[in-house]
Design a protein around this motif. Structure first.
Motif, PDB file in Angstrom:
ATOM      1  N   TYR A  68      27.143   7.872  55.023  1.00 10.29           N
ATOM      2  CA  TYR A  68      27.910   6.748  55.553  1.00 10.29           C
ATOM      3  C   TYR A  68      29.008   6.321  54.579  1.00 10.29           C
ATOM      4  CZ  TYR A  68      29.343   2.091  56.823  1.00 10.29           C
ATOM      5  OH  TYR A  68      30.102   0.992  57.129  1.00 10.29           O
ATOM      6  N   LEU A  69      28.628   6.179  53.306  1.00 12.19           N
ATOM      7  CA  LEU A  69      29.599   5.726  52.305  1.00 12.19           C
ATOM      8  C   LEU A  69      30.750   6.712  52.147  1.00 12.19           C
ATOM      9  CD1 LEU A  69      27.124   4.330  49.637  1.00 12.19           C
ATOM     10  CD2 LEU A  69      28.571   2.998  51.192  1.00 12.19           C
ATOM     11  N   GLU A  70      30.456   8.009  52.194  1.00  8.23           N
ATOM     12  CA  GLU A  70      31.509   9.018  52.079  1.00  8.23           C
ATOM     13  C   GLU A  70      32.439   8.989  53.286  1.00  8.23           C
ATOM     14  OE1 GLU A  70      29.390  12.644  51.277  1.00  8.23           O
ATOM     15  OE2 GLU A  70      29.038  12.073  49.184  1.00  8.23           O
ATOM     16  N   GLU A  71      31.853   8.800  54.477  1.00 10.09           N
ATOM     17  CA  GLU A  71      32.677   8.698  55.678  1.00 10.09           C
ATOM     18  C   GLU A  71      33.559   7.456  55.614  1.00 10.09           C
ATOM     19  OE1 GLU A  71      30.243   8.835  59.175  1.00 10.09           O
ATOM     20  OE2 GLU A  71      29.570  10.875  58.760  1.00 10.09           O
ATOM     21  N   ARG A  72      32.988   6.360  55.165  1.00 12.10           N
ATOM     22  CA  ARG A  72      33.755   5.111  55.057  1.00 12.10           C
ATOM     23  C   ARG A  72      34.872   5.253  54.021  1.00 12.10           C
ATOM     24  NH1 ARG A  72      32.263  -0.964  55.767  1.00 12.10           N
ATOM     25  NH2 ARG A  72      34.190  -1.826  54.959  1.00 12.10           N
ATOM     26  N   ALA A  73      34.578   5.891  52.900  1.00  7.96           N
ATOM     27  CA  ALA A  73      35.593   6.096  51.865  1.00  7.96           C
ATOM     28  C   ALA A  73      36.726   6.973  52.399  1.00  7.96           C
ATOM     29  CB  ALA A  73      34.970   6.725  50.621  1.00  7.96           C
ATOM     30  N   GLY A  74      36.411   7.891  53.291  1.00  6.97           N
ATOM     31  CA  GLY A  74      37.434   8.739  53.890  1.00  6.97           C
ATOM     32  C   GLY A  74      38.354   7.974  54.825  1.00  6.97           C
ATOM     33  N   ARG A  75      37.844   6.894  55.447  1.00  5.46           N
ATOM     34  CA  ARG A  75      38.637   6.100  56.381  1.00  5.46           C
ATOM     35  C   ARG A  75      39.329   4.910  55.729  1.00  5.46           C
ATOM     36  NH1 ARG A  75      33.648   5.903  59.240  1.00  5.46           N
ATOM     37  NH2 ARG A  75      33.608   3.699  58.745  1.00  5.46           N
ATOM     38  N   PHE A  88      23.814  -0.617  55.610  1.00  8.08           N
ATOM     39  CA  PHE A  88      25.144  -0.144  55.231  1.00  8.08           C
ATOM     40  C   PHE A  88      25.996  -1.284  54.684  1.00  8.08           C
ATOM     41  CE2 PHE A  88      24.559   3.280  58.699  1.00  8.08           C
ATOM     42  CZ  PHE A  88      23.861   4.088  57.821  1.00  8.08           C
ATOM     43  N   GLY A  89      25.827  -2.472  55.237  1.00  5.96           N
ATOM     44  CA  GLY A  89      26.548  -3.633  54.729  1.00  5.96           C
ATOM     45  C   GLY A  89      26.157  -3.954  53.296  1.00  5.96           C
ATOM     46  N   MET A  90      24.863  -3.859  52.991  1.00  5.89           N
ATOM     47  CA  MET A  90      24.408  -4.078  51.614  1.00  5.89           C
ATOM     48  C   MET A  90      24.946  -2.995  50.686  1.00  5.89           C
ATOM     49  SD  MET A  90      20.473  -5.238  51.818  1.00  5.89           S
ATOM     50  CE  MET A  90      19.976  -6.788  52.486  1.00  5.89           C
ATOM     51  N   ALA A  91      25.013  -1.780  51.185  1.00  6.75           N
ATOM     52  CA  ALA A  91      25.531  -0.671  50.365  1.00  6.75           C
ATOM     53  C   ALA A  91      27.003  -0.901  50.030  1.00  6.75           C
ATOM     54  CB  ALA A  91      25.349   0.655  51.096  1.00  6.75           C
ATOM     55  N   VAL A  92      27.779  -1.318  51.009  1.00  7.02           N
ATOM     56  CA  VAL A  92      29.197  -1.601  50.766  1.00  7.02           C
ATOM     57  C   VAL A  92      29.325  -2.770  49.789  1.00  7.02           C
ATOM     58  CG1 VAL A  92      31.323  -2.426  51.857  1.00  7.02           C
ATOM     59  CG2 VAL A  92      29.989  -0.623  52.952  1.00  7.02           C
ATOM     60  N   HIS A  93      28.498  -3.785  49.967  1.00  8.82           N
ATOM     61  CA  HIS A  93      28.519  -4.943  49.064  1.00  8.82           C
ATOM     62  C   HIS A  93      28.220  -4.512  47.627  1.00  8.82           C
ATOM     63  CE1 HIS A  93      28.070  -9.058  47.689  1.00  8.82           C
ATOM     64  NE2 HIS A  93      26.903  -8.727  47.175  1.00  8.82           N
ATOM     65  N   GLU A 121      32.963   4.004  38.169  1.00  6.08           N
ATOM     66  CA  GLU A 121      31.976   4.592  37.256  1.00  6.08           C
ATOM     67  C   GLU A 121      30.831   3.611  37.068  1.00  6.08           C
ATOM     68  OE1 GLU A 121      33.110   6.408  33.624  1.00  6.08           O
ATOM     69  OE2 GLU A 121      35.024   7.075  34.442  1.00  6.08           O
ATOM     70  N   GLY A 122      29.655   4.153  36.816  1.00  9.92           N
ATOM     71  CA  GLY A 122      28.492   3.313  36.581  1.00  9.92           C
ATOM     72  C   GLY A 122      27.761   2.919  37.852  1.00  9.92           C
ATOM     73  N   LYS A 123      28.239   3.356  38.995  1.00 17.04           N
ATOM     74  CA  LYS A 123      27.582   3.065  40.268  1.00 17.04           C
ATOM     75  C   LYS A 123      27.102   4.393  40.859  1.00 17.04           C
ATOM     76  CE  LYS A 123      29.192  -1.361  41.072  1.00 17.04           C
ATOM     77  NZ  LYS A 123      28.527  -2.469  41.682  1.00 17.04           N
ATOM     78  N   SER A 124      25.923   4.353  41.464  1.00 14.30           N
ATOM     79  CA  SER A 124      25.397   5.558  42.102  1.00 14.30           C
ATOM     80  C   SER A 124      24.677   5.175  43.390  1.00 14.30           C
ATOM     81  CB  SER A 124      24.416   6.282  41.177  1.00 14.30           C
ATOM     82  OG  SER A 124      23.238   5.518  41.019  1.00 14.30           O
ATOM     83  N   VAL A 125      24.521   6.135  44.269  1.00 12.19           N
ATOM     84  CA  VAL A 125      23.847   5.874  45.535  1.00 12.19           C
ATOM     85  C   VAL A 125      22.367   5.574  45.293  1.00 12.19           C
ATOM     86  CG1 VAL A 125      23.283   6.811  47.800  1.00 12.19           C
ATOM     87  CG2 VAL A 125      25.502   7.287  46.795  1.00 12.19           C
ATOM     88  N   GLU A 126      21.768   6.212  44.287  1.00 11.22           N
ATOM     89  CA  GLU A 126      20.362   5.941  43.973  1.00 11.22           C
ATOM     90  C   GLU A 126      20.189   4.500  43.504  1.00 11.22           C
ATOM     91  OE1 GLU A 126      22.021   8.664  43.015  1.00 11.22           O
ATOM     92  OE2 GLU A 126      20.940  10.174  44.191  1.00 11.22           O
ATOM     93  N   GLU A 127      21.109   4.029  42.660  1.00 12.33           N
ATOM     94  CA  GLU A 127      21.048   2.636  42.201  1.00 12.33           C
ATOM     95  C   GLU A 127      21.336   1.695  43.369  1.00 12.33           C
ATOM     96  OE1 GLU A 127      23.972   0.378  39.447  1.00 12.33           O
ATOM     97  OE2 GLU A 127      22.417   1.224  38.132  1.00 12.33           O
ATOM     98  N   CYS A 128      22.236   2.086  44.247  1.00 11.62           N
ATOM     99  CA  CYS A 128      22.535   1.313  45.452  1.00 11.62           C
ATOM    100  C   CYS A 128      21.275   1.173  46.302  1.00 11.62           C
ATOM    101  CB  CYS A 128      23.640   2.012  46.239  1.00 11.62           C
ATOM    102  SG  CYS A 128      24.024   1.277  47.829  1.00 11.62           S
ATOM    103  N   PHE A 129      20.521   2.257  46.436  1.00 10.82           N
ATOM    104  CA  PHE A 129      19.276   2.234  47.208  1.00 10.82           C
ATOM    105  C   PHE A 129      18.267   1.281  46.566  1.00 10.82           C
ATOM    106  CE2 PHE A 129      15.124   4.250  48.342  1.00 10.82           C
ATOM    107  CZ  PHE A 129      15.168   3.961  49.700  1.00 10.82           C
ATOM    108  N   ARG A 130      18.172   1.294  45.243  1.00  9.35           N
ATOM    109  CA  ARG A 130      17.270   0.352  44.551  1.00  9.35           C
ATOM    110  C   ARG A 130      17.707  -1.093  44.808  1.00  9.35           C
ATOM    111  NH1 ARG A 130      17.761   3.850  40.079  1.00  9.35           N
ATOM    112  NH2 ARG A 130      18.892   2.253  38.922  1.00  9.35           N
TER     113      ARG A 130
END
Length: 141
Positions: free
Chosen positions: A16-23, A64-69, A34-43
């Motif tokens: 989702y994040l990659e698709e959103r970044a593409g748009r 997905f809203g929390m991930a973007v936040h 830097e310093g941000k990762s999807v695994e940390e986002c999941f935590r």
């Protein structure tokens, strides 16, 4: 977090994040920080869900809203260990979609109608109980 469903969820969030970044160019810059990762986002998402309670159900849009936040904010503190949680995903994990605003509005009205209908149902013991239907007023309608 070696659980198979957690990995599938992380992959779904990443997709989702990659698709959103593409748009969205603005989000693409936030996603590349830097310093941000999807695994940390999941935590972060698990930690925020745990704050809501021990048995939490969240829609894709909420997750997905929390991930973007998480990517938009620089001062979010994420624990090193994720809280103990069982993650279950519904539907096909290969498809990521955003709900259309009109569909969300319709679903919201349907949900209000269901809540009102349930509130006025008699209890199983045969006693009739009356509850005021739940109505949420909106300044924008």
């Amino acid at each position: 977090m070696s659980d198979k469903s957690s990995k599938a969820t992380i992959d779904r969030i990443r997709q989702y994040l990659e698709e959103r970044a593409g748009r969205d160019e603005l989000f693409a810059a936030a996603y590349a920080k830097e310093g941000k990762s999807v695994e940390e986002c999941f935590r972060y998402i698990l930690t925020e869900a745990r704050k809501r309670g021990t048995a939490v159900c969240m829609t894709d849009e909420e997750v997905f809203g929390m991930a973007v936040h998480y990517y938009d904010e620089d001062d979010i503190k994420v624990p090193k260990e994720a809280p103990a949680a069982r993650v279950e995903t519904a539907g096909n994990p290969g498809t990521v979609k955003e709900a259309a605003p009109a569909q969300e509005k319709k679903e919201g009205k349907d949900k209000k109608a269901q809540v009102a209908k349930k509130a006025n149902k008699p209890s199983k013991q045969g006693k009739k109980e009356y509850h005021e239907p739940y109505v949420q007023l909106s300044l924008f309608d």
